[in-house]
Motif scaffolding. Structure first.
Motif, mmCIF file in Angstrom:
data_model
loop_
_atom_site.group_PDB
_atom_site.id
_atom_site.type_symbol
_atom_site.label_atom_id
_atom_site.label_comp_id
_atom_site.label_asym_id
_atom_site.label_seq_id
_atom_site.Cartn_x
_atom_site.Cartn_y
_atom_site.Cartn_z
ATOM 1 N N MET A 1 75.575 -37.056 2.498
ATOM 2 C CA MET A 1 76.507 -38.091 3.257
ATOM 3 C C MET A 1 77.796 -37.394 3.206
ATOM 4 O O MET A 1 78.242 -36.545 2.334
ATOM 5 N N SER A 2 78.556 -37.395 4.145
ATOM 6 C CA SER A 2 79.903 -36.541 4.547
ATOM 7 C C SER A 2 80.912 -37.135 3.575
ATOM 8 O O SER A 2 80.899 -38.418 2.866
ATOM 9 N N CYS A 3 82.022 -36.485 3.557
ATOM 10 C CA CYS A 3 83.087 -36.821 2.506
ATOM 11 C C CYS A 3 83.916 -38.067 2.987
ATOM 12 O O CYS A 3 84.046 -38.951 2.409
ATOM 13 N N GLU A 4 83.837 -38.179 4.517
ATOM 14 C CA GLU A 4 84.403 -39.389 4.801
ATOM 15 C C GLU A 4 83.582 -40.637 4.706
ATOM 16 O O GLU A 4 84.308 -41.782 4.148
ATOM 17 N N LEU A 5 82.328 -40.534 4.582
ATOM 18 C CA LEU A 5 81.410 -41.884 4.172
ATOM 19 C C LEU A 5 81.678 -41.948 3.013
ATOM 20 O O LEU A 5 81.553 -43.250 2.328
ATOM 21 N N LEU A 6 81.556 -40.917 1.989
ATOM 22 C CA LEU A 6 81.667 -41.197 0.490
ATOM 23 C C LEU A 6 83.081 -41.777 0.040
ATOM 24 O O LEU A 6 82.668 -42.755 -0.694
ATOM 25 N N LEU A 7 83.820 -41.553 0.790
ATOM 26 C CA LEU A 7 85.366 -42.128 0.585
ATOM 27 C C LEU A 7 85.347 -43.492 0.820
ATOM 28 O O LEU A 7 85.948 -44.439 0.392
ATOM 29 N N ARG A 8 84.703 -43.764 2.077
ATOM 30 C CA ARG A 8 84.410 -45.200 2.715
ATOM 31 C C ARG A 8 83.614 -46.101 1.681
ATOM 32 O O ARG A 8 84.034 -47.122 1.257
ATOM 33 N N GLU A 9 82.430 -45.577 1.182
ATOM 34 C CA GLU A 9 81.872 -46.242 0.255
ATOM 35 C C GLU A 9 82.674 -46.704 -0.986
ATOM 36 O O GLU A 9 82.371 -47.589 -1.750
ATOM 37 N N THR A 10 83.374 -45.744 -1.393
ATOM 38 C CA THR A 10 84.292 -45.663 -2.531
ATOM 39 C C THR A 10 85.377 -46.895 -2.407
ATOM 40 O O THR A 10 85.550 -47.717 -3.177
ATOM 41 N N ALA A 11 85.998 -47.232 -1.260
ATOM 42 C CA ALA A 11 86.741 -47.811 -1.042
ATOM 43 C C ALA A 11 86.184 -49.354 -0.785
ATOM 44 O O ALA A 11 86.867 -50.336 -1.301
ATOM 45 N N LEU A 12 85.072 -49.243 -0.435
ATOM 46 C CA LEU A 12 84.521 -50.768 -0.210
ATOM 47 C C LEU A 12 84.089 -51.043 -1.834
ATOM 48 O O LEU A 12 84.342 -52.652 -1.952
ATOM 49 N N ARG A 13 83.815 -50.532 -2.632
ATOM 50 C CA ARG A 13 83.498 -50.844 -3.991
ATOM 51 C C ARG A 13 84.672 -50.799 -4.869
ATOM 52 O O ARG A 13 84.879 -51.805 -5.647
ATOM 53 N N PHE A 14 85.849 -50.078 -4.648
ATOM 54 C CA PHE A 14 87.096 -50.233 -5.306
ATOM 55 C C PHE A 14 88.313 -50.154 -4.363
ATOM 56 O O PHE A 14 88.486 -49.225 -3.789
ATOM 57 N N PRO A 15 88.542 -51.418 -3.936
ATOM 58 C CA PRO A 15 89.723 -51.667 -2.951
ATOM 59 C C PRO A 15 90.796 -50.693 -3.111
ATOM 60 O O PRO A 15 91.641 -50.593 -1.847
ATOM 61 N N ARG A 16 91.263 -50.428 -4.220
ATOM 62 C CA ARG A 16 92.462 -49.708 -4.217
ATOM 63 C C ARG A 16 92.202 -48.189 -3.840
ATOM 64 O O ARG A 16 93.361 -47.693 -3.496
ATOM 65 N N TYR A 17 91.143 -47.935 -3.591
ATOM 66 C CA TYR A 17 90.870 -46.527 -3.088
ATOM 67 C C TYR A 17 90.901 -46.607 -1.482
ATOM 68 O O TYR A 17 90.584 -45.617 -0.939
ATOM 69 N N ALA A 18 91.144 -47.638 -0.995
ATOM 70 C CA ALA A 18 91.430 -48.019 0.434
ATOM 71 C C ALA A 18 92.596 -47.375 1.077
ATOM 72 O O ALA A 18 92.845 -47.207 2.076
ATOM 73 N N SER A 19 93.582 -46.944 0.157
ATOM 74 C CA SER A 19 94.884 -46.523 0.421
ATOM 75 C C SER A 19 94.557 -45.195 1.500
ATOM 76 O O SER A 19 93.587 -44.267 1.191
#
Length: 330
Positions: A1-19
């Motif tokens: 999985m690309s870094c972009e997708l991993l960051l997106r997955e993290t933001a979905l689970r932890f909204p504060r990381y959607a910054s």
């Protein structure tokens, strides 16, 4: 999985990381087949994301084992989220400083960290039940597993790395004392052990130590964990320091009012031999098969430690001579 997708997955689970200020950095992690990432919000909060595949089923055990260890009072990273079907694990970011990173400091400063690490693994050895409810652990240490460690060493270290002559290696591998050691060690009572308790699997943050990479936990001998740290080729402690640490670990059992495991006094050198053979086999395999050449530089140190241990085990004089000869020319 690309870094972009991993960051997106993290933001979905932890909204504060959607910054928009969230960043992801891939980390280097030894011989692991997992991928580690640090996800950070600006200069503030961060967490570690681990991505793993299906090639090693034990990787899925990390999260439940972390919770198990925390209940025992052992310091481990907090688990924030786990999706085993997708091979994704989010956990506490404890930084990058492990026990190995302190290797150049004076022993007076390192002693406390080693004592603390031994205390954490003692809590596992002394307090863990023989089985972990709801978790299928890795197979226990048996005669066959000890024999496999020996074969791993002969194949990947003496054979693959040192290019030893086949007939000689087969003769040495069939020394009766090696089989006797495997059989004898399998008879000692087992308790849960970390399985890879060495300086790069002990993180240090704010003066406290935390155990990591415990997914290979299984029933075995406490002395295996102790030997893993004391005969750690990454650091190569002196004999005096090893004796001091062994004495401290024994004092933890005495202070607890419990009997110290028999294997610590009756079979420690044999267990240390097993651990060093396993490590040497891994260095050869990782360095030459997996292309991780950085592991090869630890082979000379590990060979010298193995020679020291073999010198105290009767019946292995031919193997000792062979190992000493290789250790002297590398």
């Amino acid at each position: 999985m690309s870094c972009e997708l991993l960051l997106r997955e993290t933001a979905l689970r932890f909204p504060r990381y959607a910054s928009e200020g969230a960043s992801i950095t891939k980390l280097q992690k030894g011989g692991s087949d997992r991928s580690f990432y640090r996800i950070r919000i600006g200069d503030g909060d961060s967490l570690i994301l681990v991505e793993y595949g299906e090639s090693r089923p034990e990787n899925a055990l990390y999260a439940p084992l972390a919770e198990f260890l925390r209940k025992l009072g052992v310091r481990v990273p907090r688990i924030y989220g786990h999706e085993p079907k997708r091979g994704l694990l989010w956990m506490e970011d404890l930084g990058d400083r492990d026990l190995w990173a302190y290797r150049a400091l004076p022993w007076e400063e390192r002693r406390r960290l080693y004592f603390a690490a031994l205390h954490e693994v003692f809590l596992l050895h002394a307090n863990a039940p023989p089985r972990v409810e709801g978790i299928v652990l890795q197979p226990p240490f048996t005669c066959d597993l000890y024999a496999w460690e020996q074969s791993y060493f002969f194949e990947n270290c003496l054979g693959r790395f040192f290019q030893g002559e086949g007939q000689t290696l087969r003769r040495l591998a069939k020394e009766p004392a090696l089989r006797e050691i495997a059989e004898r060690l399998s008879l000692f009572p087992r308790r849960l052990v970390h399985r890879d308790f060495q300086s790069q699997n002990v993180l240090v943050r704010d003066g406290e130590v935390y155990l990591i990479d415990f997914q290979g936990m299984r029933p075995g001998l406490a002395s295996y964990d102790l030997a893993s740290l004391l005969f750690d080729p990454y650091v190569a402690l002196s004999a005096d320091r090893r004796a001091e640490l062994k004495e401290y670990y024994a004092s933890l059992w005495k202070a607890s009012g419990r009997s110290m495991p028999e294997d610590l006094t009756e079979a420690f050198d044999s267990v240390a031999m097993q651990r060093l053979m396993q490590a040497l086999g891994a260095y050869g395999y990782l360095g030459l098969v997996r292309g991780k050449k950085e592991f090869l530089r630890y082979i000379p140190v590990a060979m010298r430690l193995l020679a020291e241990v073999l010198g105290r085990i009767p019946g292995l004089e031919p193997l000792l001579a062979y190992v000493e000869n290789l250790a002297s020319v590398r």
